[in-house]
Design a protein around this motif. Structure first.
Motif, mmCIF file in Angstrom:
data_model
loop_
_atom_site.group_PDB
_atom_site.id
_atom_site.type_symbol
_atom_site.label_atom_id
_atom_site.label_comp_id
_atom_site.label_asym_id
_atom_site.label_seq_id
_atom_site.Cartn_x
_atom_site.Cartn_y
_atom_site.Cartn_z
ATOM 1 N N LEU A 156 0.836 -1.192 0.000
ATOM 2 C CA LEU A 156 0.000 0.000 0.000
ATOM 3 C C LEU A 156 0.875 1.247 0.000
ATOM 4 O O LEU A 156 1.871 1.325 0.720
ATOM 5 N N VAL A 157 0.474 2.234 -0.800
ATOM 6 C CA VAL A 157 1.153 3.528 -0.856
ATOM 7 C C VAL A 157 0.105 4.602 -0.668
ATOM 8 O O VAL A 157 -0.931 4.604 -1.344
ATOM 9 N N GLN A 158 0.339 5.523 0.269
ATOM 10 C CA GLN A 158 -0.637 6.580 0.493
ATOM 11 C C GLN A 158 -0.431 7.684 -0.526
ATOM 12 O O GLN A 158 0.691 8.108 -0.791
ATOM 13 N N ALA A 159 -1.523 8.150 -1.112
ATOM 14 C CA ALA A 159 -1.452 9.197 -2.122
ATOM 15 C C ALA A 159 -2.719 10.023 -2.081
ATOM 16 O O ALA A 159 -3.780 9.541 -1.680
ATOM 17 N N VAL A 160 -2.614 11.284 -2.494
ATOM 18 C CA VAL A 160 -3.782 12.136 -2.654
ATOM 19 C C VAL A 160 -4.359 11.859 -4.030
ATOM 20 O O VAL A 160 -3.694 12.076 -5.050
ATOM 21 N N MET A 161 -5.580 11.344 -4.064
ATOM 22 C CA MET A 161 -6.184 10.967 -5.330
ATOM 23 C C MET A 161 -7.247 11.984 -5.722
ATOM 24 O O MET A 161 -8.417 11.857 -5.377
ATOM 25 N N ASP A 162 -6.813 13.047 -6.419
ATOM 26 C CA ASP A 162 -7.755 14.038 -6.899
ATOM 27 C C ASP A 162 -8.591 13.488 -8.050
ATOM 28 O O ASP A 162 -9.648 13.983 -8.358
ATOM 29 N N VAL A 163 -8.050 12.462 -8.706
ATOM 30 C CA VAL A 163 -8.780 11.816 -9.800
ATOM 31 C C VAL A 163 -8.941 10.349 -9.449
ATOM 32 O O VAL A 163 -8.123 9.769 -8.750
ATOM 33 N N TRP B 290 5.377 2.457 21.026
ATOM 34 C CA TRP B 290 4.793 1.121 20.961
ATOM 35 C C TRP B 290 3.276 1.201 21.103
ATOM 36 O O TRP B 290 2.542 0.529 20.369
ATOM 37 N N LEU B 291 2.798 2.017 22.032
ATOM 38 C CA LEU B 291 1.363 2.166 22.251
ATOM 39 C C LEU B 291 0.668 2.653 20.984
ATOM 40 O O LEU B 291 -0.355 2.084 20.558
ATOM 41 N N ILE B 292 1.211 3.682 20.344
ATOM 42 C CA ILE B 292 0.608 4.243 19.141
ATOM 43 C C ILE B 292 0.645 3.242 17.993
ATOM 44 O O ILE B 292 -0.336 3.064 17.259
ATOM 45 N N GLU B 293 1.762 2.569 17.842
ATOM 46 C CA GLU B 293 1.892 1.579 16.762
ATOM 47 C C GLU B 293 0.862 0.468 16.905
ATOM 48 O O GLU B 293 0.192 0.084 15.932
ATOM 49 N N VAL C 71 4.901 14.541 19.186
ATOM 50 C CA VAL C 71 3.686 14.350 18.401
ATOM 51 C C VAL C 71 4.043 14.141 16.932
ATOM 52 O O VAL C 71 3.471 13.281 16.255
ATOM 53 N N ASP C 72 5.003 14.912 16.412
ATOM 54 C CA ASP C 72 5.431 14.762 15.021
ATOM 55 C C ASP C 72 5.970 13.354 14.773
ATOM 56 O O ASP C 72 5.682 12.728 13.748
ATOM 57 N N ARG C 73 6.765 12.854 15.705
ATOM 58 C CA ARG C 73 7.324 11.507 15.556
ATOM 59 C C ARG C 73 6.212 10.461 15.574
ATOM 60 O O ARG C 73 6.211 9.511 14.781
ATOM 61 N N LEU C 74 5.245 10.644 16.456
ATOM 62 C CA LEU C 74 4.151 9.688 16.552
ATOM 63 C C LEU C 74 3.313 9.668 15.278
ATOM 64 O O LEU C 74 2.826 8.617 14.861
ATOM 65 N N LEU D 25 1.610 6.497 10.216
ATOM 66 C CA LEU D 25 1.600 6.228 8.783
ATOM 67 C C LEU D 25 2.317 4.916 8.465
ATOM 68 O O LEU D 25 1.832 4.107 7.662
ATOM 69 N N ALA D 26 3.454 4.682 9.096
ATOM 70 C CA ALA D 26 4.204 3.447 8.855
ATOM 71 C C ALA D 26 3.374 2.230 9.272
ATOM 72 O O ALA D 26 3.335 1.212 8.564
ATOM 73 N N ALA D 27 2.692 2.323 10.409
ATOM 74 C CA ALA D 27 1.890 1.197 10.896
ATOM 75 C C ALA D 27 0.656 0.981 10.034
ATOM 76 O O ALA D 27 0.227 -0.157 9.815
ATOM 77 N N VAL D 28 0.043 2.066 9.541
ATOM 78 C CA VAL D 28 -1.118 1.954 8.659
ATOM 79 C C VAL D 28 -0.766 1.145 7.425
ATOM 80 O O VAL D 28 -1.503 0.240 7.013
ATOM 81 N N LYS D 29 0.379 1.441 6.825
ATOM 82 C CA LYS D 29 0.790 0.715 5.618
ATOM 83 C C LYS D 29 1.181 -0.720 5.943
ATOM 84 O O LYS D 29 0.872 -1.643 5.190
ATOM 85 N N GLN D 30 1.850 -0.911 7.081
ATOM 86 C CA GLN D 30 2.309 -2.253 7.438
ATOM 87 C C GLN D 30 1.145 -3.206 7.648
ATOM 88 O O GLN D 30 1.188 -4.368 7.226
ATOM 89 N N CYS D 31 0.084 -2.736 8.287
ATOM 90 C CA CYS D 31 -1.045 -3.624 8.568
ATOM 91 C C CYS D 31 -2.135 -3.541 7.500
ATOM 92 O O CYS D 31 -3.199 -4.139 7.641
ATOM 93 N N GLN D 32 -1.880 -2.753 6.445
ATOM 94 C CA GLN D 32 -2.747 -2.688 5.269
ATOM 95 C C GLN D 32 -4.177 -2.258 5.599
ATOM 96 O O GLN D 32 -5.149 -2.839 5.115
ATOM 97 N N ARG D 33 -4.294 -1.230 6.419
ATOM 98 C CA ARG D 33 -5.611 -0.649 6.636
ATOM 99 C C ARG D 33 -5.760 0.563 5.724
ATOM 100 O O ARG D 33 -4.799 1.309 5.511
ATOM 101 N N VAL D 34 -6.941 0.763 5.149
ATOM 102 C CA VAL D 34 -7.124 1.826 4.171
ATOM 103 C C VAL D 34 -7.712 3.092 4.793
ATOM 104 O O VAL D 34 -7.886 4.095 4.105
ATOM 105 N N HIS D 35 -8.019 3.034 6.092
ATOM 106 C CA HIS D 35 -8.467 4.219 6.811
ATOM 107 C C HIS D 35 -7.378 4.616 7.809
ATOM 108 O O HIS D 35 -6.968 3.802 8.632
#
Length: 248
Positions: A1-8, A93-96, A122-125, A130-140
């Motif tokens: 999964l790659v996060q992108a802004v999809m205007d189209v 770890w908690l956030i991940e 907060v910036d680091r978290l 984002l890294a965890a979202v892609k790793q676990c393949q969630r789309v939200h």
């Protein structure tokens, strides 16, 4: 999964991938021309594409289909945890793990015994999310909210599913069967090391939070958060599955 802004979102259109996502695609995943990727926008949009061009500044991905919109399933759990004083990577770890388990949002809770969280943290978290979202393949995306004072927590009175981790409360599994699984969202509230003050507990209970126990042992903040979230996610997922089976 790659996060992108999809205007189209039309088949045949091209999306330009740059920045961190471009670096991840080409340097980490080692993807090149003609490789297939899935693009998501963090709001449920998902589309398959093919890399058509790679240069030093980015990649061009041609969309192979119209974007699909995937709706969130089950109860959306929002975590309010006083973890600002955790050290040694424990907050990371908690956030991940909250992200991997499917939490809809996490809000650092400011209390009398946990009254701050550093901005640079907060910036680091956010990057960890984002890294965890892609790793676990969630789309939200999981949303990391700005810190919130405990007395500014108005959502408790608006939610029928608001649970407060408490050492002396009835076990969480004994409380859950009495709760409705038809609600769209719910809250988890976890105090700091040293726990909430009596006044804070009184405020939360008066607003409608249900105290729940997590076993006989005293748990750290991150352990309590993940234990409660795991129990609630499994319960709501099971209830959602049973309802879907009955509707067939």
């Amino acid at each position: 999964l790659v996060q992108a802004v999809m205007d189209v979102n039309l088949q045949g259109e091209v999306v330009r991938i740059q920045g961190d996502e471009f670096w991840h695609m080409t340097r980490v995943l080692r993807l090149g021309v003609n490789d297939r990727v899935e693009l998501f926008d963090g709001a449920g949009g998902l589309v398959e594409g093919s890399i058509q061009k790679v240069d030093k500044n980015g990649s061009d991905v041609e969309l192979l289909e119209n974007a699909r919109l995937i709706a969130p399933q089950g109860i959306q759990w929002h975590v309010f945890a006083a973890f600002g004083t955790l050290k040694g990577g424990r907050a990371d770890w908690l956030i991940e793990k909250c992200t991997e388990l499917g939490a809809s949002s996490v809000t650092p809770l400011l209390t009398e015994r946990c009254h701050t969280i550093a901005e640079n943290r907060v910036d680091r978290l956010q990057r960890l999310v984002l890294a965890a979202v892609k790793q676990c393949q969630r789309v939200h995306d999981m949303s990391l909210k700005p810190p919130l004072e405990i007395h500014d927590l108005p959502l408790v009175s608006q939610s029928k599913l608001a649970f407060l981790a408490s050492a002396e409360a009835p076990p969480v599994l004994s409380v859950l069967p009495k709760c409705s699984s038809e609600e769209e969202s719910g809250l988890l509230i976890i105090g700091p090391e040293g726990d909430f003050t009596e006044e804070e507990v009184g405020v939360l209970k008066a607003a409608g939070a249900v105290p729940v126990g997590l076993g006989p042992c005293r748990l750290r903040v991150e352990t309590a958060t993940i234990s409660l979230l795991s129990a609630l996610m499994l319960w709501s997922d099971s209830a959602h599955h049973q309802e879907a089976q009955q509707q067939r």
